[in-house]
Motif scaffolding. Sequence first.
Motif, short mmCIF file in Angstrom:
data_model
loop_
_atom_site.label_atom_id
_atom_site.label_comp_id
_atom_site.label_asym_id
_atom_site.label_seq_id
_atom_site.Cartn_x
_atom_site.Cartn_y
_atom_site.Cartn_z
N LEU A 1 55.48 -4.43 -4.26
CA LEU A 1 55.03 -5.70 -4.85
C LEU A 1 53.56 -5.60 -5.25
O LEU A 1 53.17 -6.07 -6.32
CB LEU A 1 55.24 -6.84 -3.86
N PHE A 2 52.75 -5.02 -4.39
CA PHE A 2 51.33 -4.87 -4.72
C PHE A 2 51.17 -4.02 -5.99
O PHE A 2 50.40 -4.38 -6.89
CB PHE A 2 50.57 -4.24 -3.56
N SER A 3 51.90 -2.91 -6.04
CA SER A 3 51.81 -2.02 -7.20
C SER A 3 52.22 -2.75 -8.47
O SER A 3 51.58 -2.61 -9.53
CB SER A 3 52.68 -0.79 -6.99
N GLN A 4 53.30 -3.53 -8.38
CA GLN A 4 53.79 -4.27 -9.55
C GLN A 4 52.75 -5.28 -10.04
O GLN A 4 52.44 -5.32 -11.24
CB GLN A 4 55.08 -5.01 -9.18
N LEU A 5 52.21 -6.06 -9.12
CA LEU A 5 51.26 -7.10 -9.51
C LEU A 5 49.94 -6.50 -9.99
O LEU A 5 49.30 -7.04 -10.89
CB LEU A 5 51.02 -8.05 -8.34
N LYS A 6 49.56 -5.37 -9.41
CA LYS A 6 48.34 -4.70 -9.88
C LYS A 6 48.54 -4.19 -11.31
O LYS A 6 47.66 -4.35 -12.16
CB LYS A 6 47.99 -3.54 -8.95
N ASP A 7 49.71 -3.59 -11.57
CA ASP A 7 50.00 -3.10 -12.92
C ASP A 7 50.02 -4.23 -13.93
O ASP A 7 49.68 -4.04 -15.11
CB ASP A 7 51.35 -2.37 -12.94
N GLU A 8 50.43 -5.42 -13.49
CA GLU A 8 50.49 -6.59 -14.37
C GLU A 8 49.16 -7.32 -14.44
O GLU A 8 49.05 -8.35 -15.13
CB GLU A 8 51.59 -7.54 -13.88
N GLY A 9 48.15 -6.83 -13.74
CA GLY A 9 46.84 -7.47 -13.77
C GLY A 9 46.79 -8.80 -13.05
O GLY A 9 45.98 -9.67 -13.39
N ARG A 10 47.62 -8.96 -12.01
CA ARG A 10 47.73 -10.26 -11.35
C ARG A 10 47.14 -10.29 -9.93
O ARG A 10 47.19 -11.32 -9.26
CB ARG A 10 49.20 -10.69 -11.32
N ILE A 11 46.60 -9.17 -9.47
CA ILE A 11 45.94 -9.18 -8.16
C ILE A 11 44.56 -9.84 -8.33
O ILE A 11 43.78 -9.45 -9.20
CB ILE A 11 45.78 -7.75 -7.61
N LEU A 12 44.25 -10.81 -7.49
CA LEU A 12 43.02 -11.57 -7.63
C LEU A 12 41.93 -11.17 -6.65
O LEU A 12 40.78 -11.56 -6.81
CB LEU A 12 43.31 -13.07 -7.44
N SER A 13 42.27 -10.45 -5.61
CA SER A 13 41.27 -10.16 -4.59
C SER A 13 41.50 -8.80 -3.94
O SER A 13 42.63 -8.40 -3.68
CB SER A 13 41.30 -11.25 -3.50
N SER A 14 40.39 -8.11 -3.66
CA SER A 14 40.45 -6.88 -2.87
C SER A 14 39.80 -7.11 -1.51
O SER A 14 39.45 -6.16 -0.81
CB SER A 14 39.75 -5.74 -3.61
#
Length: 211
Positions: free
Chosen positions: A112-125
Amino acid sequence: VRWSGLTTVAVTGDDEVYDLMVRSGCEGILVGFESINQSSLSGCAKMHNDVAVYKSAMSRFHSDGIRVLGCFVLGFDQDTKATFSETLDFIDESGVDAPRFALLTPFPGTPLFSQLKDEGRILSSDWSRYDTEHVVFEPRNMSAGELRREYCNLWLRAYSIGRIIRRVVRLRANRLVTGAVNMGFRRYARAVDATGAGDEAPFREVPHHAT
Protein backbone atom coordinates in the motif's frame (compact mmCIF):
# COMPACT_ATOMS: atom_id res chain seq x y z
CA VAL A 1 -12.84 -20.86 32.57
CA ARG A 2 -14.15 -17.52 31.35
CA TRP A 3 -12.04 -16.05 28.59
CA SER A 4 -11.92 -13.46 25.82
CA GLY A 5 -9.90 -13.53 22.63
CA LEU A 6 -9.53 -12.56 19.00
CA THR A 7 -11.16 -14.11 15.95
CA THR A 8 -12.86 -13.33 12.64
CA VAL A 9 -16.51 -13.71 11.65
CA ALA A 10 -15.46 -16.84 9.75
CA VAL A 11 -15.49 -18.79 13.02
CA THR A 12 -19.30 -18.74 13.05
CA GLY A 13 -19.22 -20.76 9.83
CA ASP A 14 -17.31 -23.60 11.45
CA ASP A 15 -19.83 -25.27 13.74
CA GLU A 16 -17.32 -27.58 15.43
CA VAL A 17 -14.82 -24.87 16.31
CA TYR A 18 -17.51 -22.36 17.24
CA ASP A 19 -19.26 -24.84 19.55
CA LEU A 20 -15.98 -25.61 21.29
CA MET A 21 -15.33 -21.89 21.68
CA VAL A 22 -18.69 -21.35 23.34
CA ARG A 23 -18.56 -24.43 25.59
CA SER A 24 -15.02 -23.64 26.74
CA GLY A 25 -16.19 -20.36 28.26
CA CYS A 26 -15.71 -17.60 25.69
CA GLU A 27 -17.50 -14.46 26.83
CA GLY A 28 -15.97 -11.79 24.61
CA ILE A 29 -14.04 -11.43 21.35
CA LEU A 30 -12.36 -8.78 19.26
CA VAL A 31 -13.42 -8.99 15.61
CA GLY A 32 -11.65 -7.12 12.84
CA PHE A 33 -14.56 -6.21 10.58
CA GLU A 34 -12.22 -3.66 8.96
CA SER A 35 -14.80 -2.35 6.48
CA ILE A 36 -18.45 -2.74 5.54
CA ASN A 37 -17.44 -2.42 1.88
CA GLN A 38 -16.50 -5.77 0.34
CA SER A 39 -14.45 -4.16 -2.42
CA SER A 40 -12.27 -2.46 0.21
CA LEU A 41 -11.63 -5.81 1.88
CA SER A 42 -10.82 -7.51 -1.42
CA GLY A 43 -8.39 -4.73 -2.27
CA CYS A 44 -6.30 -5.43 0.84
CA ALA A 45 -6.58 -9.24 0.58
CA LYS A 46 -8.91 -9.64 3.57
CA MET A 47 -10.54 -12.61 1.89
CA HIS A 48 -11.67 -14.17 5.19
CA ASN A 49 -14.02 -11.23 5.80
CA ASP A 50 -17.41 -11.59 4.13
CA VAL A 51 -19.60 -8.53 4.61
CA ALA A 52 -22.67 -10.56 3.65
CA VAL A 53 -22.42 -12.60 6.87
CA TYR A 54 -21.49 -9.81 9.28
CA LYS A 55 -24.97 -9.37 10.72
CA SER A 56 -25.76 -13.07 10.99
CA ALA A 57 -22.39 -13.62 12.70
CA MET A 58 -23.18 -10.87 15.19
CA SER A 59 -26.55 -12.45 15.88
CA ARG A 60 -24.93 -15.81 16.59
CA PHE A 61 -22.32 -14.31 18.91
CA HIS A 62 -24.99 -12.53 20.90
CA SER A 63 -27.29 -15.56 21.07
CA ASP A 64 -24.48 -17.34 22.91
CA GLY A 65 -23.77 -14.44 25.24
CA ILE A 66 -20.52 -13.38 23.57
CA ARG A 67 -19.75 -9.65 23.59
CA VAL A 68 -18.06 -8.18 20.52
CA LEU A 69 -15.47 -5.44 20.29
CA GLY A 70 -15.56 -4.60 16.59
CA CYS A 71 -12.68 -2.86 14.80
CA PHE A 72 -13.16 -0.75 11.68
CA VAL A 73 -10.69 1.00 9.36
CA LEU A 74 -11.61 4.18 7.48
CA GLY A 75 -9.92 5.80 4.51
CA PHE A 76 -9.96 3.10 1.82
CA ASP A 77 -10.14 4.37 -1.76
CA GLN A 78 -13.72 3.10 -1.95
CA ASP A 79 -14.76 5.14 1.11
CA THR A 80 -16.76 8.33 0.79
CA LYS A 81 -18.19 10.63 3.45
CA ALA A 82 -21.31 8.46 3.40
CA THR A 83 -19.23 5.46 4.51
CA PHE A 84 -18.91 6.89 8.02
CA SER A 85 -22.67 7.07 8.58
CA GLU A 86 -23.13 3.67 6.92
CA THR A 87 -20.56 2.16 9.28
CA LEU A 88 -22.35 3.64 12.28
CA ASP A 89 -25.68 2.32 10.97
CA PHE A 90 -24.18 -1.17 10.77
CA ILE A 91 -22.88 -0.90 14.33
CA ASP A 92 -26.30 0.17 15.59
CA GLU A 93 -28.24 -2.44 13.62
CA SER A 94 -25.96 -5.40 14.32
CA GLY A 95 -25.38 -4.55 17.96
CA VAL A 96 -21.59 -4.28 18.09
CA ASP A 97 -21.00 -3.89 21.83
CA ALA A 98 -17.92 -1.67 21.60
CA PRO A 99 -16.69 -0.31 18.24
CA ARG A 100 -13.14 0.87 17.68
CA PHE A 101 -11.96 2.93 14.71
CA ALA A 102 -8.60 3.43 13.00
CA LEU A 103 -7.44 5.36 9.97
CA LEU A 104 -5.98 3.44 7.06
CA THR A 105 -2.20 3.72 7.43
CA PRO A 106 0.25 2.83 4.63
CA PHE A 107 3.13 1.55 6.73
CA PRO A 108 6.55 1.79 5.03
CA GLY A 109 7.56 -1.45 3.33
CA THR A 110 4.02 -2.51 2.50
CA PRO A 111 2.47 -2.74 -0.98
CA LEU A 112 0.00 0.00 0.00
CA PHE A 113 2.80 2.41 0.83
CA SER A 114 4.53 1.66 -2.48
CA GLN A 115 1.29 2.17 -4.39
CA LEU A 116 0.46 5.49 -2.75
CA LYS A 117 4.03 6.73 -3.10
CA ASP A 118 3.99 5.89 -6.82
CA GLU A 119 0.71 7.80 -7.12
CA GLY A 120 2.17 10.82 -5.31
CA ARG A 121 -0.30 10.51 -2.43
CA ILE A 122 2.00 10.07 0.58
CA LEU A 123 1.81 13.28 2.63
CA SER A 124 4.33 12.71 5.38
CA SER A 125 7.67 11.05 6.08
CA ASP A 126 7.29 11.74 9.81
CA TRP A 127 6.97 8.13 10.96
CA SER A 128 5.61 9.20 14.38
CA ARG A 129 2.37 10.08 12.56
CA TYR A 130 1.98 6.51 11.29
CA ASP A 131 -0.09 5.51 14.33
CA THR A 132 -3.52 4.83 12.71
CA GLU A 133 -4.80 8.10 14.19
CA HIS A 134 -3.32 10.59 11.71
CA VAL A 135 -3.95 10.93 7.99
CA VAL A 136 -0.62 10.48 6.23
CA PHE A 137 -1.84 10.09 2.65
CA GLU A 138 -4.23 11.83 0.28
CA PRO A 139 -7.57 9.94 0.21
CA ARG A 140 -9.35 9.22 -3.05
CA ASN A 141 -12.80 10.69 -2.37
CA MET A 142 -12.17 13.45 0.17
CA SER A 143 -9.37 15.66 1.40
CA ALA A 144 -7.02 14.57 4.19
CA GLY A 145 -8.60 17.12 6.49
CA GLU A 146 -12.10 15.87 5.69
CA LEU A 147 -11.06 12.28 6.42
CA ARG A 148 -9.65 13.33 9.78
CA ARG A 149 -12.80 15.28 10.70
CA GLU A 150 -15.13 12.47 9.67
CA TYR A 151 -13.03 10.01 11.69
CA CYS A 152 -13.20 12.17 14.82
CA ASN A 153 -16.93 12.75 14.40
CA LEU A 154 -17.52 9.01 14.00
CA TRP A 155 -15.81 8.35 17.33
CA LEU A 156 -17.94 10.99 19.05
CA ARG A 157 -21.21 9.82 17.47
CA ALA A 158 -20.51 6.15 18.22
CA TYR A 159 -19.96 6.94 21.89
CA SER A 160 -22.83 9.29 22.59
CA ILE A 161 -24.49 8.65 25.95
CA GLY A 162 -27.66 7.48 24.18
CA ARG A 163 -25.82 4.83 22.18
CA ILE A 164 -23.91 3.63 25.24
CA ILE A 165 -27.14 3.21 27.19
CA ARG A 166 -28.75 1.26 24.35
CA ARG A 167 -25.78 -1.11 24.17
CA VAL A 168 -25.82 -1.80 27.89
CA VAL A 169 -29.59 -2.26 28.12
CA ARG A 170 -29.60 -4.69 25.19
CA LEU A 171 -27.33 -7.17 26.97
CA ARG A 172 -28.61 -10.02 29.12
CA ALA A 173 -25.45 -10.14 31.25
CA ASN A 174 -22.09 -8.43 31.83
CA ARG A 175 -23.70 -5.01 31.64
CA LEU A 176 -21.24 -3.51 34.11
CA VAL A 177 -18.22 -4.58 32.06
CA THR A 178 -19.74 -3.38 28.80
CA GLY A 179 -20.72 -0.07 30.36
CA ALA A 180 -17.22 0.46 31.72
CA VAL A 181 -15.62 -0.37 28.35
CA ASN A 182 -17.95 2.02 26.55
CA MET A 183 -17.29 4.85 28.98
CA GLY A 184 -13.56 4.26 28.57
CA PHE A 185 -13.89 4.51 24.80
CA ARG A 186 -16.05 7.62 25.23
CA ARG A 187 -13.15 9.32 27.02
CA TYR A 188 -10.81 8.13 24.28
CA ALA A 189 -13.15 9.51 21.61
CA ARG A 190 -13.08 12.95 23.20
CA ALA A 191 -9.28 12.81 23.41
CA VAL A 192 -9.03 11.90 19.72
CA ASP A 193 -11.27 14.82 18.83
CA ALA A 194 -9.13 17.19 20.89
CA THR A 195 -5.98 16.33 18.92
CA GLY A 196 -6.99 18.28 15.84
CA ALA A 197 -10.46 17.55 14.44
CA GLY A 198 -11.25 20.10 11.77
CA ASP A 199 -7.65 21.36 11.50
CA GLU A 200 -6.46 20.84 7.94
CA ALA A 201 -3.26 22.86 8.32
CA PRO A 202 -1.03 19.91 9.32
CA PHE A 203 -1.88 18.16 6.08
CA ARG A 204 -1.10 21.15 3.87
CA GLU A 205 2.19 21.87 5.61
CA VAL A 206 3.72 18.39 5.81
CA PRO A 207 6.48 18.04 3.16
CA HIS A 208 5.58 15.71 0.30
CA HIS A 209 8.91 13.84 0.11
CA ALA A 210 8.43 10.39 1.63
CA THR A 211 11.46 8.18 1.16
